[in-house]
Write a protein that holds these residues in place. Structure first.
Motif, PDB file in Angstrom:
ATOM      1  N   ALA A  49       0.846  -1.196   0.000  1.00 20.60           N
ATOM      2  CA  ALA A  49       0.000   0.000   0.000  1.00 20.60           C
ATOM      3  C   ALA A  49       0.878   1.240   0.000  1.00 20.60           C
ATOM      4  O   ALA A  49       1.785   1.365   0.818  1.00 20.60           O
ATOM      5  CB  ALA A  49      -0.910   0.014   1.227  1.00 20.60           C
ATOM      6  N   GLY A  50       0.628   2.131  -0.937  1.00 19.10           N
ATOM      7  CA  GLY A  50       1.338   3.399  -0.960  1.00 19.10           C
ATOM      8  C   GLY A  50       2.697   3.385  -1.608  1.00 19.10           C
ATOM      9  O   GLY A  50       3.445   4.364  -1.490  1.00 19.10           O
ATOM     10  N   VAL A  51       3.057   2.313  -2.299  1.00 16.63           N
ATOM     11  CA  VAL A  51       4.362   2.266  -2.975  1.00 16.63           C
ATOM     12  C   VAL A  51       4.406   3.343  -4.060  1.00 16.63           C
ATOM     13  O   VAL A  51       3.470   3.484  -4.854  1.00 16.63           O
ATOM     14  CB  VAL A  51       4.612   0.884  -3.608  1.00 16.63           C
ATOM     15  N   ALA A  52       5.505   4.107  -4.084  1.00 14.97           N
ATOM     16  CA  ALA A  52       5.597   5.213  -5.034  1.00 14.97           C
ATOM     17  C   ALA A  52       7.042   5.444  -5.459  1.00 14.97           C
ATOM     18  O   ALA A  52       7.982   4.957  -4.808  1.00 14.97           O
ATOM     19  CB  ALA A  52       5.039   6.495  -4.405  1.00 14.97           C
ATOM     20  N   ARG A  53       7.189   6.165  -6.520  1.00 20.70           N
ATOM     21  CA  ARG A  53       8.514   6.535  -7.016  1.00 20.70           C
ATOM     22  C   ARG A  53       9.325   7.172  -5.886  1.00 20.70           C
ATOM     23  O   ARG A  53       8.831   8.027  -5.157  1.00 20.70           O
ATOM     24  CB  ARG A  53       8.380   7.514  -8.186  1.00 20.70           C
ATOM     25  N   GLY A  54      10.578   6.768  -5.741  1.00 21.82           N
ATOM     26  CA  GLY A  54      11.448   7.314  -4.719  1.00 21.82           C
ATOM     27  C   GLY A  54      11.512   6.485  -3.454  1.00 21.82           C
ATOM     28  O   GLY A  54      12.400   6.700  -2.617  1.00 21.82           O
ATOM     29  N   ALA A  97       9.030  -3.693  11.919  1.00 18.84           N
ATOM     30  CA  ALA A  97       9.188  -2.580  10.971  1.00 18.84           C
ATOM     31  C   ALA A  97       7.830  -2.042  10.534  1.00 18.84           C
ATOM     32  O   ALA A  97       7.615  -0.828  10.461  1.00 18.84           O
ATOM     33  CB  ALA A  97      10.003  -3.036   9.764  1.00 18.84           C
ATOM     34  N   ILE A  98       6.891  -2.944  10.237  1.00 22.36           N
ATOM     35  CA  ILE A  98       5.557  -2.525   9.811  1.00 22.36           C
ATOM     36  C   ILE A  98       4.894  -1.681  10.895  1.00 22.36           C
ATOM     37  O   ILE A  98       4.311  -0.627  10.621  1.00 22.36           O
ATOM     38  CB  ILE A  98       4.694  -3.762   9.471  1.00 22.36           C
ATOM     39  N   ARG A  99       4.997  -2.142  12.139  1.00 24.70           N
ATOM     40  CA  ARG A  99       4.351  -1.431  13.248  1.00 24.70           C
ATOM     41  C   ARG A  99       5.013  -0.094  13.540  1.00 24.70           C
ATOM     42  O   ARG A  99       4.364   0.811  14.074  1.00 24.70           O
ATOM     43  CB  ARG A  99       4.359  -2.336  14.480  1.00 24.70           C
ATOM     44  N   ALA A 100       6.283   0.046  13.158  1.00 19.65           N
ATOM     45  CA  ALA A 100       6.990   1.313  13.364  1.00 19.65           C
ATOM     46  C   ALA A 100       6.543   2.377  12.368  1.00 19.65           C
ATOM     47  O   ALA A 100       6.718   3.572  12.605  1.00 19.65           O
ATOM     48  CB  ALA A 100       8.496   1.096  13.270  1.00 19.65           C
ATOM     49  N   GLY A 101       5.963   1.954  11.242  1.00 22.52           N
ATOM     50  CA  GLY A 101       5.452   2.892  10.241  1.00 22.52           C
ATOM     51  C   GLY A 101       6.441   3.186   9.134  1.00 22.52           C
ATOM     52  O   GLY A 101       7.655   3.226   9.355  1.00 22.52           O
ATOM     53  N   GLY A 102       5.905   3.372   7.944  1.00 22.44           N
ATOM     54  CA  GLY A 102       6.736   3.730   6.795  1.00 22.44           C
ATOM     55  C   GLY A 102       7.015   2.600   5.827  1.00 22.44           C
ATOM     56  O   GLY A 102       7.613   2.821   4.778  1.00 22.44           O
ATOM     57  N   VAL A 103       6.568   1.380   6.143  1.00 24.79           N
ATOM     58  CA  VAL A 103       6.758   0.251   5.230  1.00 24.79           C
ATOM     59  C   VAL A 103       5.583   0.202   4.261  1.00 24.79           C
ATOM     60  O   VAL A 103       4.421   0.121   4.684  1.00 24.79           O
ATOM     61  CB  VAL A 103       6.863  -1.086   6.008  1.00 24.79           C
ATOM     62  N   HIS A 104       5.880   0.236   2.976  1.00 28.07           N
ATOM     63  CA  HIS A 104       4.841   0.218   1.949  1.00 28.07           C
ATOM     64  C   HIS A 104       4.658  -1.150   1.310  1.00 28.07           C
ATOM     65  O   HIS A 104       3.587  -1.444   0.768  1.00 28.07           O
ATOM     66  CB  HIS A 104       5.166   1.239   0.853  1.00 28.07           C
ATOM     67  N   ALA A 105       5.711  -1.981   1.326  1.00 27.92           N
ATOM     68  CA  ALA A 105       5.613  -3.307   0.702  1.00 27.92           C
ATOM     69  C   ALA A 105       6.766  -4.177   1.172  1.00 27.92           C
ATOM     70  O   ALA A 105       7.826  -3.675   1.566  1.00 27.92           O
ATOM     71  CB  ALA A 105       5.634  -3.192  -0.820  1.00 27.92           C
ATOM     72  N   LEU A 106       6.532  -5.478   1.135  1.00 29.95           N
ATOM     73  CA  LEU A 106       7.590  -6.458   1.372  1.00 29.95           C
ATOM     74  C   LEU A 106       7.519  -7.509   0.282  1.00 29.95           C
ATOM     75  O   LEU A 106       6.433  -7.922  -0.137  1.00 29.95           O
ATOM     76  CB  LEU A 106       7.437  -7.150   2.731  1.00 29.95           C
ATOM     77  N   ALA A 107       8.683  -7.969  -0.171  1.00 31.14           N
ATOM     78  CA  ALA A 107       8.756  -9.020  -1.178  1.00 31.14           C
ATOM     79  C   ALA A 107       9.663 -10.129  -0.665  1.00 31.14           C
ATOM     80  O   ALA A 107      10.844  -9.892  -0.366  1.00 31.14           O
ATOM     81  CB  ALA A 107       9.296  -8.468  -2.497  1.00 31.14           C
ATOM     82  N   HIS A 108       9.103 -11.326  -0.549  1.00 26.14           N
ATOM     83  CA  HIS A 108       9.865 -12.506  -0.148  1.00 26.14           C
ATOM     84  C   HIS A 108      10.569 -13.044  -1.393  1.00 26.14           C
ATOM     85  O   HIS A 108       9.905 -13.361  -2.396  1.00 26.14           O
ATOM     86  CB  HIS A 108       8.890 -13.545   0.428  1.00 26.14           C
ATOM     87  N   ILE A 109      11.887 -13.121  -1.354  1.00 29.53           N
ATOM     88  CA  ILE A 109      12.649 -13.496  -2.551  1.00 29.53           C
ATOM     89  C   ILE A 109      12.797 -15.009  -2.593  1.00 29.53           C
ATOM     90  O   ILE A 109      13.694 -15.594  -1.982  1.00 29.53           O
ATOM     91  CB  ILE A 109      14.016 -12.789  -2.593  1.00 29.53           C
ATOM     92  N   THR A 110      11.889 -15.638  -3.339  1.00 26.42           N
ATOM     93  CA  THR A 110      11.849 -17.095  -3.443  1.00 26.42           C
ATOM     94  C   THR A 110      12.056 -17.489  -4.906  1.00 26.42           C
ATOM     95  O   THR A 110      12.910 -16.934  -5.577  1.00 26.42           O
ATOM     96  CB  THR A 110      10.513 -17.615  -2.881  1.00 26.42           C
ATOM     97  N   GLY A 111      11.288 -18.476  -5.396  1.00 28.94           N
ATOM     98  CA  GLY A 111      11.438 -18.889  -6.789  1.00 28.94           C
ATOM     99  C   GLY A 111      11.202 -17.729  -7.735  1.00 28.94           C
ATOM    100  O   GLY A 111      10.192 -17.042  -7.639  1.00 28.94           O
ATOM    101  N   LEU A 121       5.036  -4.054  -6.759  1.00 30.53           N
ATOM    102  CA  LEU A 121       5.106  -2.694  -7.287  1.00 30.53           C
ATOM    103  C   LEU A 121       3.841  -2.371  -8.076  1.00 30.53           C
ATOM    104  O   LEU A 121       3.329  -3.220  -8.810  1.00 30.53           O
ATOM    105  CB  LEU A 121       6.327  -2.543  -8.197  1.00 30.53           C
ATOM    106  N   PRO A 122       3.308  -1.174  -7.939  1.00 31.67           N
ATOM    107  CA  PRO A 122       2.094  -0.817  -8.688  1.00 31.67           C
ATOM    108  C   PRO A 122       2.369  -0.718 -10.183  1.00 31.67           C
ATOM    109  O   PRO A 122       3.528  -0.569 -10.623  1.00 31.67           O
ATOM    110  CB  PRO A 122       1.707   0.545  -8.101  1.00 31.67           C
ATOM    111  N   GLU A 123       1.307  -0.799 -10.947  1.00 30.75           N
ATOM    112  CA  GLU A 123       1.432  -0.692 -12.402  1.00 30.75           C
ATOM    113  C   GLU A 123       2.091   0.636 -12.772  1.00 30.75           C
ATOM    114  O   GLU A 123       1.763   1.679 -12.219  1.00 30.75           O
ATOM    115  CB  GLU A 123       0.055  -0.794 -13.048  1.00 30.75           C
ATOM    116  N   GLY A 124       3.055   0.560 -13.678  1.00 26.44           N
ATOM    117  CA  GLY A 124       3.769   1.750 -14.112  1.00 26.44           C
ATOM    118  C   GLY A 124       5.054   2.004 -13.347  1.00 26.44           C
ATOM    119  O   GLY A 124       5.810   2.906 -13.703  1.00 26.44           O
ATOM    120  N   CYS A 125       5.290   1.235 -12.292  1.00 28.84           N
ATOM    121  CA  CYS A 125       6.519   1.417 -11.510  1.00 28.84           C
ATOM    122  C   CYS A 125       7.500   0.277 -11.761  1.00 28.84           C
ATOM    123  O   CYS A 125       7.132  -0.824 -12.179  1.00 28.84           O
ATOM    124  CB  CYS A 125       6.197   1.482 -10.012  1.00 28.84           C
ATOM    125  N   GLY A 126       8.760   0.554 -11.478  1.00 28.37           N
ATOM    126  CA  GLY A 126       9.820  -0.445 -11.574  1.00 28.37           C
ATOM    127  C   GLY A 126      10.805  -0.231 -10.448  1.00 28.37           C
ATOM    128  O   GLY A 126      10.518   0.471  -9.466  1.00 28.37           O
TER     129      GLY A 126
END
Length: 348
Positions: free
Chosen positions: A174-179, A238-252, A263-268
């Protein structure tokens, strides 16, 4: 009452009910260790109960995840080092749950084999219980299936099922954005993905599982069975501390395929491959197989097991919090407004 017959029994067909009962008795203390607020029943019932209100939730949304350990099991079975794969099983499920912003609440396992070896099965399930303790979820049930003719002698399979919860409206991403700043948390090795390729590379190397590991102390089999790292308590802090917009578990799929999922559409993402040192295990595999950097990045975690996308003004504080939680944190790069993964620098 008896009619005097002494006919075929279930044990004659290859299923030992007494061994199954002995297993349940042995693992009860391990399961009891995992008790947490909300736990309502122990092992042995037809179903397991859990009280969401007792766990502290007011308006919860449930999140579920299921996974296995893959062909890492082959190494565990062949070497006899089965104690850590239970931790792997839990980690593969609960690390996914926390990426949704959920706290793992309870776990169930499925253990299937041709002929039940009580000691081996108990070691696996005790590992599952340890993974649950480390991630704060209760082991409240499971299934042990003895199925003659379905598995070769000594083989078994595992599956895990985790359920978590979050208060309504707090789901991630939620809230992932450029920067947004990308913080990478170090892995503990290969974790539990890509082991069909790992086994192929070991075959190419000509080494056996009992050979001295080329990059670390211990045998090759033991080192490759290092359990998947659990990120749950640290990520929740970290989530409870505030400021985390997303987490990605690096698996397969490695970094290349997993980070774009949050990442939202249009972002990289722009990733600096020089931001961390490639752990020796991955360098050995790349060299042994003559693998390209691109192949490594879309197959393995390459030393980064979890990535957080965080608000720029919270990045330093969150990195420090995660380090205090025992994590090795690398600033990998940023979210961009150009779709796709852009890498700079060199990993190999």
């Amino acid at each position: 009452m008896s009619d005097g017959k002494n006919g075929i029994t279930y044990a004659d067909a290859g299923v030992d009910i007494d061994a199954g009962n002995a297993l349940v008795d042995r693992i009860k203390p391990a399961a009891k260790r995992t008790t947490r607020p909300g736990t309502m029943s122990g092992l042995g019932g037809f179903g397991a109960l859990f009280d969401l209100k007792g766990a502290g939730y007011c308006d919860p949304v449930l999140v579920a995840a299921t996974d296995g350990v893959g062909t890492k099991l082959r190494i565990a079975i062949d070497t006899g080092h089965v104690d850590g794969v239970g931790i792997d099983l839990v980690a593969m499920c609960v690390n996914d749950l926390v990426c949704q912003g959920a706290e793992p609440l309870f776990f169930l396992d499925y253990f299937a084999t041709g002929k039940l070896d009580t000691d081996s099965a108990a070691r696996v399930i005790e590992g599952i219980a340890e993974g649950c303790v480390r991630s704060g979820c209760a082991l409240i049930g499971g299934e042990t299936a003895e199925m003659p003719g379905m598995y070769p002698a000594g083989d078994f399979d595992l599956a895990g099922f985790a359920v978590g919860a979050m208060e309504r409206g707090s789901e991630l991403p939620a809230g992932v954005a450029r920067g947004d700043v990308l913080l990478g948390l170090a892995s503990d090795g290969v974790h539990s993905n890509g082991y069909s390729l790992v086994r192929k590379l070991v075959e190419v190397s000509g080494l056996g599982w009992d050979a001295e590991c080329p990059w670390a102390e211990g045998s090759l089999g033991e080192v490759l069975l290092t359990p998947t790292r659990l990120y749950v308590r640290q990520a929740l802090a970290a989530i409870r501390a505030g400021g985390v917009h997303a987490l990605a578990h690096i698996t397969g799929g490695g970094l290349t395929e997993n980070l774009p999922r949050v990442l939202p559409e249009g972002c990289g993402a722009q990733i600096d491959l020089g931001a961390w040192d490639l752990p020796p295990i991955f360098g050995w595999m790349a060299q042994t197989g003559g693998m390209s950097e691109a192949e490594m990045l879309k197959t393995f975690n390459c030393g980064i097991g979890m990535i957080l996308a965080v608000s720029p003004d919270r990045a330093d504080a969150l990195a420090e919090l995660l380090r205090e939680q025992g994590e090795t944190v690398h600033v990998l790069g940023t979210v961009t407004d150009t779709p796709g993964m852009a890498y700079e620098g060199s990993l190999l």
